[in-house]
Write an enzyme that holds these catalytic residues in place. Structure first.
Site, PDB file in Angstrom:
ATOM      1  NE  ARG A   1      -8.460 -11.015  -0.469  1.00  0.00           N
ATOM      2  CZ  ARG A   1      -8.480 -10.569  -1.713  1.00  0.00           C
ATOM      3  NH1 ARG A   1      -8.918 -11.330  -2.681  1.00  0.00           N
ATOM      4  NH2 ARG A   1      -8.065  -9.340  -1.983  1.00  0.00           N
TER       5      ARG A   1
ATOM      6  CD  GLU B   1      -4.318 -10.178   4.555  1.00  0.00           C
ATOM      7  OE1 GLU B   1      -4.613 -11.048   3.725  1.00  0.00           O
ATOM      8  OE2 GLU B   1      -3.322 -10.265   5.318  1.00  0.00           O
TER       9      GLU B   1
ATOM     10  CB  SER C   1     -16.630  -5.260   2.654  1.00  0.00           C
ATOM     11  OG  SER C   1     -16.340  -5.745   3.944  1.00  0.00           O
TER      12      SER C   1
ATOM     13  CB  THR D   1      -0.920  -0.004   1.249  1.00  0.00           C
ATOM     14  OG1 THR D   1      -1.690  -1.216   1.235  1.00  0.00           O
ATOM     15  CG2 THR D   1      -1.856   1.185   1.272  1.00  0.00           C
ATOM     16  CD  GLU D   2       3.274   2.959  -3.917  1.00  0.00           C
ATOM     17  OE1 GLU D   2       2.812   3.857  -4.651  1.00  0.00           O
ATOM     18  OE2 GLU D   2       4.192   2.187  -4.240  1.00  0.00           O
TER      19      GLU D   2
ATOM     20  CD  GLN E   1     -39.484 -15.059  24.383  1.00  0.00           C
ATOM     21  OE1 GLN E   1     -40.234 -14.365  23.687  1.00  0.00           O
ATOM     22  NE2 GLN E   1     -39.800 -16.280  24.739  1.00  0.00           N
TER      23      GLN E   1
ATOM     24  CG  PHE F   1      -2.102   2.453   6.269  1.00  0.00           C
ATOM     25  CD1 PHE F   1      -2.009   3.508   7.162  1.00  0.00           C
ATOM     26  CD2 PHE F   1      -3.038   2.556   5.233  1.00  0.00           C
ATOM     27  CE1 PHE F   1      -2.827   4.636   7.021  1.00  0.00           C
ATOM     28  CE2 PHE F   1      -3.853   3.661   5.094  1.00  0.00           C
ATOM     29  CZ  PHE F   1      -3.741   4.709   5.980  1.00  0.00           C
TER      30      PHE F   1
ATOM     31  CB  ALA G   1      -1.276   2.630  -4.820  1.00  0.00           C
TER      32      ALA G   1
HETATM   33  C1  LIG Z   1      -3.972  -1.236  10.489  1.00  0.00           C
HETATM   34  C2  LIG Z   1      -3.676  -1.455   9.030  1.00  0.00           C
HETATM   35  C3  LIG Z   1      -2.698  -2.376   8.669  1.00  0.00           C
HETATM   36  C4  LIG Z   1      -2.374  -2.536   7.319  1.00  0.00           C
HETATM   37  N1  LIG Z   1      -1.327  -3.363   6.974  1.00  0.00           N
HETATM   38  C5  LIG Z   1      -0.862  -3.350   5.693  1.00  0.00           C
HETATM   39  C6  LIG Z   1       0.348  -4.050   5.347  1.00  0.00           C
HETATM   40  O1  LIG Z   1       0.974  -4.708   6.179  1.00  0.00           O
HETATM   41  N2  LIG Z   1       0.793  -3.962   4.088  1.00  0.00           N
HETATM   42  C7  LIG Z   1       0.135  -3.248   3.115  1.00  0.00           C
HETATM   43  O2  LIG Z   1       0.627  -3.211   1.983  1.00  0.00           O
HETATM   44  N3  LIG Z   1      -1.026  -2.580   3.413  1.00  0.00           N
HETATM   45  C8  LIG Z   1      -1.528  -2.611   4.670  1.00  0.00           C
HETATM   46  N4  LIG Z   1      -2.677  -1.922   4.999  1.00  0.00           N
HETATM   47  C9  LIG Z   1      -3.365  -1.183   3.958  1.00  0.00           C
HETATM   48  C10 LIG Z   1      -4.754  -1.740   3.599  1.00  0.00           C
HETATM   49  O3  LIG Z   1      -4.621  -2.952   2.901  1.00  0.00           O
HETATM   50  C11 LIG Z   1      -5.503  -0.652   2.803  1.00  0.00           C
HETATM   51  O4  LIG Z   1      -5.789   0.392   3.716  1.00  0.00           O
HETATM   52  C12 LIG Z   1      -6.762  -1.176   2.153  1.00  0.00           C
HETATM   53  O5  LIG Z   1      -6.458  -2.071   1.105  1.00  0.00           O
HETATM   54  C13 LIG Z   1      -7.643  -0.071   1.591  1.00  0.00           C
HETATM   55  O6  LIG Z   1      -6.919   0.869   0.854  1.00  0.00           O
HETATM   56  P1  LIG Z   1      -7.094   2.420   1.183  1.00  0.00           P
HETATM   57  O7  LIG Z   1      -6.919   2.611   2.646  1.00  0.00           O
HETATM   58  O8  LIG Z   1      -6.200   3.203   0.286  1.00  0.00           O
HETATM   59  O9  LIG Z   1      -8.599   2.756   0.840  1.00  0.00           O
HETATM   60  P2  LIG Z   1      -9.178   3.142  -0.591  1.00  0.00           P
HETATM   61  O10 LIG Z   1      -8.722   2.195  -1.624  1.00  0.00           O
HETATM   62  O11 LIG Z   1      -8.931   4.607  -0.833  1.00  0.00           O
HETATM   63  O12 LIG Z   1     -10.740   2.919  -0.368  1.00  0.00           O
HETATM   64  C14 LIG Z   1     -11.610   3.886   0.201  1.00  0.00           C
HETATM   65  C15 LIG Z   1     -13.054   3.359   0.024  1.00  0.00           C
HETATM   66  O13 LIG Z   1     -13.362   3.234  -1.386  1.00  0.00           O
HETATM   67  C16 LIG Z   1     -13.785   1.905  -1.663  1.00  0.00           C
HETATM   68  N5  LIG Z   1     -13.363   1.544  -3.024  1.00  0.00           N
HETATM   69  C17 LIG Z   1     -12.123   1.622  -3.574  1.00  0.00           C
HETATM   70  N6  LIG Z   1     -12.132   1.160  -4.835  1.00  0.00           N
HETATM   71  C18 LIG Z   1     -13.399   0.750  -5.079  1.00  0.00           C
HETATM   72  C19 LIG Z   1     -14.062   0.167  -6.204  1.00  0.00           C
HETATM   73  N7  LIG Z   1     -13.403  -0.123  -7.339  1.00  0.00           N
HETATM   74  N8  LIG Z   1     -15.400  -0.092  -6.127  1.00  0.00           N
HETATM   75  C20 LIG Z   1     -16.070   0.185  -4.979  1.00  0.00           C
HETATM   76  N9  LIG Z   1     -15.513   0.729  -3.888  1.00  0.00           N
HETATM   77  C21 LIG Z   1     -14.198   1.002  -3.937  1.00  0.00           C
HETATM   78  C22 LIG Z   1     -13.137   1.053  -0.597  1.00  0.00           C
HETATM   79  O14 LIG Z   1     -13.809  -0.192  -0.437  1.00  0.00           O
HETATM   80  C23 LIG Z   1     -13.257   1.958   0.609  1.00  0.00           C
HETATM   81  O15 LIG Z   1     -14.544   1.843   1.148  1.00  0.00           O
HETATM   82  C24 LIG Z   1      -3.063  -1.790   6.327  1.00  0.00           C
HETATM   83  C25 LIG Z   1      -4.082  -0.899   6.712  1.00  0.00           C
HETATM   84  C26 LIG Z   1      -4.379  -0.717   8.034  1.00  0.00           C
HETATM   85  C27 LIG Z   1      -5.437   0.285   8.411  1.00  0.00           C
END
Ligand SMILES: Cc1cc2nc3c(=O)[nH]c(=O)nc-3n(C[C@H](O)[C@H](O)[C@H](O)COP(=O)(O)OP(=O)(O)OC[C@H]3O[C@@H](n4cnc5c(N)ncnc54)[C@H](O)[C@@H]3O)c2cc1C
Length: 386
Positions: free
Chosen positions: A242, A362, A365, A123-124, A278, A153, A127
Site C-alpha cells: 500500500r 490493493e 478506498s 481475487t476470484e 487566478q 484480474f 471474492a
Molecule cells: C487492473 C487490475 C489489476 C488487478 N490485479 C490483481 C492481482 O494481481 N491479483 C489479485 O488477486 N487481484 C487483482 N485485482 C483485483 C482487485 O484487487 C479487486 O478488483 C479489488 O480488490 C476489488 O474487488 P472487486 O473488483 O471484486 O470489487 P467488490 O469487492 O465487488 O467491490 C465493489 C464495490 O463495493 C465496495 N465494497 C465491498 N465491500 C464493502 C464493504 N464491506 N463496505 C463498503 N463497501 C464495500 C467496494 O469498495 C466497491 O466500491 C486487480 C484488479 C484490476 C482491475
C-alpha cells in the site's frame, strides 16, 4: 543502501524515466506492449529486486528508500512499473517473510533478476473485497494438492513464471484460517491463462483470469510449509504494497501538475496565458498542496515501517489519501487543458484513465476506510490516543 548510492540510483532512475520512458508512453499505450529492451533495462537496473535482500541478488532497499525510487517511477505511465511491480510486492515478500530457506533459495534470486515474473493470485469472480471468502480449492492427496478454481484480474498472469496462489485447504473453515498460500509454477499442467482483459487504462500492463483445473501442486510449495497461514502472510506484506502504490500516486500527481503548469503557461485566451487567471492558479495550487501532503505522509509512514513500527493504519491512510488525491489532480489537469484534455494526444487524458485503478486495487478506498476505522476503534478500546 548508503545515502550517496541511493541518491545516485534515484538520479539515474529519474533520467531513465524522463529520457527513455516518457517518450515511449504513447507507443506503449497504442501497442499495448512494453518493448523487450525496456524490460532488459529494468532488470539491469535491479528494479525487479528493489525489495529483495542483497544476499538473494536484490537491491535490498528498506521501505523509506523504496518510496524514493517509486516517486520517480510514478512520473511515467504506471504500466511500466507494473511489469516488475508484482516481483517487488507480494510475489517476493510472501516468500521472503514466511518462506522456507529452500523456497527463498529457489525463487528469490530469479525474482530479483527478473528471470521469473511472479503474479499474485487472490481475487476470484465472487471474492474481491471479501478476499477471505476465496473458493479456489486445494485438496490434499498424498504429498500433493489438487487445485481447482478461477482467479480473476491477475496482473502479469500472461507473463508469469510463478503464481503466489491463495487457495482454501480447509473447506470446513470458510474464513481466512482455511486459506493457504502456495507457490505454483505457471507451466503446471491444468493451468490455463485467459485472454488479457480489455482495461480502461494502463495499456501495456496485462491482467487475465487464471483457471486451475486439477492442477497438481507439491505440498512442499506451501509458503512456510504450514496450512492455514496464507492470509497472515498476505497481511504482513500488504502494508508495504500500500505504501508502494501511494508513492506511485504521488509521482503521477507530480507529473500531472508538471503537464498542467506547462500547458497553462503556453495556452493563451483573452490575450494572456491561462496561467495568469487566478481560477487556474487555484487549481494548480490545490493540486500541488495535496501532492505535497501525500508525499509527506508516504515518507513518514515508510520511515516508521523501516524502523519496525506497525503502520497498518498509516499505510491505509496513505493509500486512501494518495489514490483519491491523484484522482482529483488528474481531473483538474484535464480541466486546465480544456477540450485538449479530452484528446488522446495529450498525456493527461491517458493519465486520467491510468490513475483510476489506484482507488480500486490493493484494497478499494472503502476497504482502506474500514481498515483505518477498525484500528481506531481497537486503539480506543485499548485506551490509546493517536
Ligand atoms: C487492473 C487490475 C489489476 C488487478 N490485479 C490483481 C492481482 O494481481 N491479483 C489479485 O488477486 N487481484 C487483482 N485485482 C483485483 C482487485 O484487487 C479487486 O478488483 C479489488 O480488490 C476489488 O474487488 P472487486 O473488483 O471484486 O470489487 P467488490 O469487492 O465487488 O467491490 C465493489 C464495490 O463495493 C465496495 N465494497 C465491498 N465491500 C464493502 C464493504 N464491506 N463496505 C463498503 N463497501 C464495500 C467496494 O469498495 C466497491 O466500491 C486487480 C484488479 C484490476 C482491475
Amino acid at each position: 543502501m548508503d545515502k550517496d548510492t541511493l541518491d545516485q540510483t534515484r538520479r539515474e532512475l529519474r533520467r531513465f524515466v524522463r529520457e527513455k520512458l516518457v517518450p515511449l508512453e504513447k507507443q506503449v499505450a497504442d501497442e499495448d506492449r512494453i518493448p523487450d529492451e525496456i524490460r532488459r533495462s529494468f532488470a539491469e537496473m535491479g528494479l525487479y529486486g528493489i525489495s529483495i535482500p542483497e544476499e538473494f541478488g536484490g537491491l535490498g532497499l528498506a521501505m523509506d528508500e523504496e518510496v524514493e525510487l517509486v516517486f520517480e517511477l510514478g512520473w511515467t505511465s504506471p504500466a511500466f512499473r507494473s511489469l516488475f511491480g508484482t516481483n517487488v510486492g507480494i510475489g517476493s515478500q510472501g516468500i521472503l517473510i514466511d518462506g522456507t530457506p529452500e523456497q527463498k533459495q529457489a525463487w528469490l534470486p530469479k525474482l530479483a533478476s527478473g528471470e521469473v515474473t511472479a503474479s499474485f493470485a487472490l481475487t476470484e469472480p465472487e471474492a474481491g473485497s471479501d478476499a477471505a471468502s476465496v473458493k479456489t480449492r486445494a485438496e490434499k492427496q498424498g504429498d500433493h494438492y489438487i487445485v481447482n478454481g478461477t482467479k480473476r484480474f491477475i496482473t502479469n498472469a500472461p507473463h508469469a513464471g510463478i503464481f503466489t496462489l491463495m487457495a482454501r485447504t480447509d473447506p470446513n473453515n470458510k474464513g481466512a484460517g482455511g486459506v493457504t498460500a502456495f507457490i505454483v509454477e505457471a507451466k503446471t499442467p491444468g493451468i490455463t491463462i485467459g485472454k488479457p482483459d480489455k482495461k480502461m487504462g494502463q495499456r501495456g500492463s496485462h491482467t487475465a483470469d487464471v483457471i486451475f483445473d486439477n492442477a497438481k501442486v507439491p505440498a512442499a510449495n506451501i509458503i512456510g510449509g504450514k496450512e492455514g497461514q496464507g492470509f497472515k502472510t498476505a497481511m504482513k506484506v500488504l502494508d508495504r504494497g500500500r505504501l508502494h502504490i501511494s508513492a506511485m500516486c504521488v509521482g503521477a500527481a507530480e507529473r500531472l501538475i508538471h503537464e498542467s503548469v506547462s500547458y497553462a503557461r503556453d495556452r493563451k485566451q483573452f490575450g494572456q496565458a491561462i496561467a495568469e487567471f487566478q481560477l487556474i492558479q487555484a487549481m494548480l495550487a490545490d493540486s500541488r498542496t495535496e501532492a505535497y501532503a501525500a508525499r509527506c505522509m508516504v515518507r513518514d509512514a515508510a520511515r516508521r515501517y523501516a524502523a519496525g513500527e506497525t503502520v497498518s493504519l498509516e499505510a491505509s491512510a496513505c493509500k486512501l489519501f494518495a489514490s483519491e488525491m491523484v484522482g482529483r489532480v488528474a481531473d483538474r489537469a484535464v480541466q486546465i487543458h480544456g477540450g485538449s484534455g479530452y484528446i488522446q494526444e495529450f498525456a493527461v487524458e491517458r493519465f486520467y484513465r491510468d490513475v483510476r485503478l489506484f482507488r480500486l486495487y490493493e484494497g478499494t478506498s472503502q476497504i482502506q476506510q474500514l481498515v483505518i476505522a477498525k484500528q481506531m476503534l481497537r486503539q480506543a478500546e485499548a485506551g490509546q490516543d493517536a
